[in-house]
Write a protein that holds these residues in place. Structure first.
Motif, PDB file in Angstrom:
ATOM      1  N   VAL A  51       0.832  -1.202   0.000  1.00  0.00           N
ATOM      2  CA  VAL A  51       0.000   0.000   0.000  1.00  0.00           C
ATOM      3  C   VAL A  51       0.866   1.252   0.000  1.00  0.00           C
ATOM      4  CG1 VAL A  51      -1.712   1.302   1.312  1.00  0.00           C
ATOM      5  CG2 VAL A  51      -1.861  -1.194   1.207  1.00  0.00           C
ATOM      6  N   HIS A  52       0.482   2.209  -0.848  1.00  0.00           N
ATOM      7  CA  HIS A  52       1.119   3.531  -0.845  1.00  0.00           C
ATOM      8  C   HIS A  52       0.346   4.422   0.137  1.00  0.00           C
ATOM      9  CE1 HIS A  52       3.357   3.363  -4.950  1.00  0.00           C
ATOM     10  NE2 HIS A  52       3.406   2.207  -4.309  1.00  0.00           N
ATOM     11  N   TRP A  53       0.984   4.734   1.250  1.00  0.00           N
ATOM     12  CA  TRP A  53       0.281   5.526   2.257  1.00  0.00           C
ATOM     13  C   TRP A  53       0.047   6.952   1.784  1.00  0.00           C
ATOM     14  CZ3 TRP A  53      -1.897   3.016   6.135  1.00  0.00           C
ATOM     15  CH2 TRP A  53      -1.387   1.763   6.480  1.00  0.00           C
ATOM     16  N   LEU A  54       0.988   7.512   1.050  1.00  0.00           N
ATOM     17  CA  LEU A  54       0.850   8.868   0.522  1.00  0.00           C
ATOM     18  C   LEU A  54       1.005   8.827  -0.994  1.00  0.00           C
ATOM     19  CD1 LEU A  54       2.968  10.891   3.122  1.00  0.00           C
ATOM     20  CD2 LEU A  54       0.469  10.702   3.007  1.00  0.00           C
ATOM     21  N   PRO A  55       0.283   9.695  -1.704  1.00  0.00           N
ATOM     22  CA  PRO A  55       0.385   9.675  -3.171  1.00  0.00           C
ATOM     23  C   PRO A  55       1.759  10.161  -3.645  1.00  0.00           C
ATOM     24  CG  PRO A  55      -0.961  11.523  -2.439  1.00  0.00           C
ATOM     25  CD  PRO A  55      -0.685  10.684  -1.220  1.00  0.00           C
ATOM     26  N   ASP A  56       2.298   9.471  -4.635  1.00  0.00           N
ATOM     27  CA  ASP A  56       3.568   9.909  -5.222  1.00  0.00           C
ATOM     28  C   ASP A  56       3.383  11.174  -6.050  1.00  0.00           C
ATOM     29  OD1 ASP A  56       4.845   7.708  -4.100  1.00  0.00           O
ATOM     30  OD2 ASP A  56       4.371   6.424  -5.821  1.00  0.00           O
ATOM     31  N   ASP A  57       2.261  11.244  -6.733  1.00  0.00           N
ATOM     32  CA  ASP A  57       1.927  12.420  -7.551  1.00  0.00           C
ATOM     33  C   ASP A  57       0.510  12.842  -7.197  1.00  0.00           C
ATOM     34  OD1 ASP A  57       1.841  14.431  -9.410  1.00  0.00           O
ATOM     35  OD2 ASP A  57       1.499  13.100 -11.131  1.00  0.00           O
ATOM     36  N   VAL A  58       0.390  13.946  -6.478  1.00  0.00           N
ATOM     37  CA  VAL A  58      -0.925  14.391  -5.992  1.00  0.00           C
ATOM     38  C   VAL A  58      -1.836  14.737  -7.168  1.00  0.00           C
ATOM     39  CG1 VAL A  58      -2.143  16.109  -4.614  1.00  0.00           C
ATOM     40  CG2 VAL A  58       0.072  15.236  -3.849  1.00  0.00           C
TER      41      VAL A  58
END
Length: 274
Positions: free
Chosen positions: A44-51
């Motif tokens: 899981v990606h907790w934060l977006p790499d590209d908003v």
């Protein structure tokens, strides 16, 4: 130090509880800023790499967001206004009038709060279908005129605490109970009126079952639209757009509460048990 340590511990607990309560909304906001690939990625990606700020505009334009928001606003405002006034009137009767069996009737009314909504929803649907009210907003009008047990309880508690001298002086001046309610008691109950309106507005705005059962796609509410209309042509859910729509869906409720916060808190604090 003896005073600061307990206070620090209290603040720590409050911050922790606040974090737990805000956690789901924070995760919803983060999901709304992700791409479909990031949602499907493992781990899981907790934060977006590209908003993806464009998810909000896409979610707004993919469905008739303003149209469904208008439907929700009409239903919630009408329902909240009517149920607040009707509950105030019934609460006034329980608080200030005397009649045989009043306490027993009040107990039965409070007992209805134990009934789940789903138990009464299907019988009322059959009634509305017989009356030709399906796919109209009349059910919410009738529900509003019927009052709500919890709100009646709030008004009853507030009106019970008002001085008897106000009522007696009005009767001496020739006022009936209807005029006493509208001219004396109701203007004094603005904190409970505010709390009741906010609670009822939230009930209606967040309701999913009744609009799904009673309204067509064109007349349905924003809650139904956000939860069921963000799909690909193949029928797969667009979870990032659904999350973006849900964030925008929550904003009106937050604004209503922020505007009426002082009255809401005052209303809940002035309706203690008696």
């Amino acid at each position: 130090m003896r005073v600061r340590i307990p206070r620090l511990a209290l603040y720590t607990v409050l911050v922790a509880v606040t974090g737990l309560l805000l956690g789901p909304f924070g995760w919803l906001a983060v999901t709304a800023l992700k791409s479909p690939g990031e949602l499907a990625a493992s781990p899981v990606h907790w934060l977006p790499d590209d908003v993806k700020w464009g998810n909000f505009s896409e979610a707004f334009n993919l469905i008739d967001f303003l149209g469904y928001a208008r439907n929700s606003l009409i239903i919630a405002t009408v329902y909240a206004t009517l149920i607040t006034l009707s509950s105030a009137w019934v609460g006034f009767g329980f608080a200030r009038l005397t009649a045989p069996g009043k306490k027993q009737l009040f107990g039965v009314m409070l007992g209805t709060m134990m009934l789940p909504q789903i138990i009464t929803l299907f019988p009322t649907y059959l009634i509305f279908a017989k009356l030709g009210m399906v796919d109209t907003y009349w059910p919410w009008v009738l529900w509003g005129l019927a009052g709500a047990p919890y709100l009646i309880f709030l008004f009853r508690q507030f009106f019970s605490g008002m001085p008897r001298e106000l009522e007696e002086a009005a009767i001496v001046d020739g006022c009936g109970y209807v005029r006493i309610f509208w001219r004396i008691f109701l203007p004094q109950s603005w904190p409970v009126l505010t709390a009741s309106f906010v609670i009822a507005f939230t009930w209606s705005w967040g309701d999913f079952l009744a609009p799904t059962l009673l309204l067509s796609t064109d007349r349905t509410t924003l809650a139904v639209a956000v939860s069921s209309m963000y799909n690909t042509p193949a029928g797969q859910p667009l979870n990032n757009l659904m999350a973006a729509g849900a964030v925008m869906y929550v904003v009106p409720i937050l604004l209503v509460f922020l505007v009426a916060q002082r009255g809401f808190v005052a209303g809940m604090s002035t309706t203690g048990l008696k």
